[in-house]
Design a protein around this motif. Structure first.
Motif, short mmCIF file in Angstrom:
data_model
loop_
_atom_site.label_atom_id
_atom_site.label_comp_id
_atom_site.label_asym_id
_atom_site.label_seq_id
_atom_site.Cartn_x
_atom_site.Cartn_y
_atom_site.Cartn_z
N ASP A 1 0.80 -1.22 0.00
CA ASP A 1 0.00 0.00 0.00
C ASP A 1 0.83 1.27 0.00
O ASP A 1 0.30 2.36 -0.10
N THR A 2 2.13 1.17 0.17
CA THR A 2 2.96 2.36 0.18
C THR A 2 4.12 2.20 -0.78
O THR A 2 4.54 1.10 -1.09
N ALA A 3 4.59 3.32 -1.26
CA ALA A 3 5.77 3.32 -2.12
C ALA A 3 6.64 4.48 -1.71
O ALA A 3 6.15 5.57 -1.42
N ALA B 1 -0.35 5.47 2.10
CA ALA B 1 -1.54 5.51 1.26
C ALA B 1 -2.66 6.20 2.03
O ALA B 1 -2.74 6.09 3.25
N THR C 1 1.29 5.78 -5.02
CA THR C 1 1.79 4.50 -4.49
C THR C 1 2.27 3.56 -5.59
O THR C 1 2.86 2.53 -5.28
N LYS D 1 0.42 1.74 -7.29
CA LYS D 1 -0.39 0.54 -7.16
C LYS D 1 -1.36 0.43 -8.34
O LYS D 1 -1.99 1.41 -8.72
#
Length: 115
Positions: A15-17, A22, A58, A60
């Protein structure tokens, strides 16, 4: 109207980058009474099977494999609440748990956010 065939698929990404959290909703259950919108950092690309969602913050990628879920997500910005969006698309009481689960997953992943 068909029920969602699957939940949004994250492609295995977290969920995070790059350490950026997020945006999520914090309650254990999706808040139908709240006003929601597609996150401004998310691009939605319609596809024959549903849609691709890409979160630029993110990185995603999620797949929506149900056209009704796509339509609900697209209508969130125009509705006063998620409840109103479900009503607009004539989601029955029996179908609601599946759509709430899909919306909750989108909120948890930051794809939709409170307005």
């Amino acid at each position: 109207m068909s029920a969602p065939a699957t939940m949004p698929d994250s492609g295995g990404r977290g969920d995070t980058a790059a350490g950026a959290p997020a945006q999520t909703h914090t309650s254990g259950a999706f808040d139908l009474g709240a006003a929601w919108v597609l996150n401004p950092k998310v691009a939605l690309r319609p596809e024959p099977f549903g849609a691709l969602l890409y979160h630029f913050g993110t990185r995603k990628l999620s797949f929506l494999k149900n056209l009704t879920v796509v339509a609900i997500v697209q209508s969130l910005a125009e509705q006063p609440s998620a409840e109103a969006a479900l009503a607009e698309h004539r989601i029955t009481h029996a179908e609601r748990p599946l759509y709430l689960q899909a919306l909750g997953a989108l909120a948890d992943s930051g794809m939709i956010t409170r307005r």
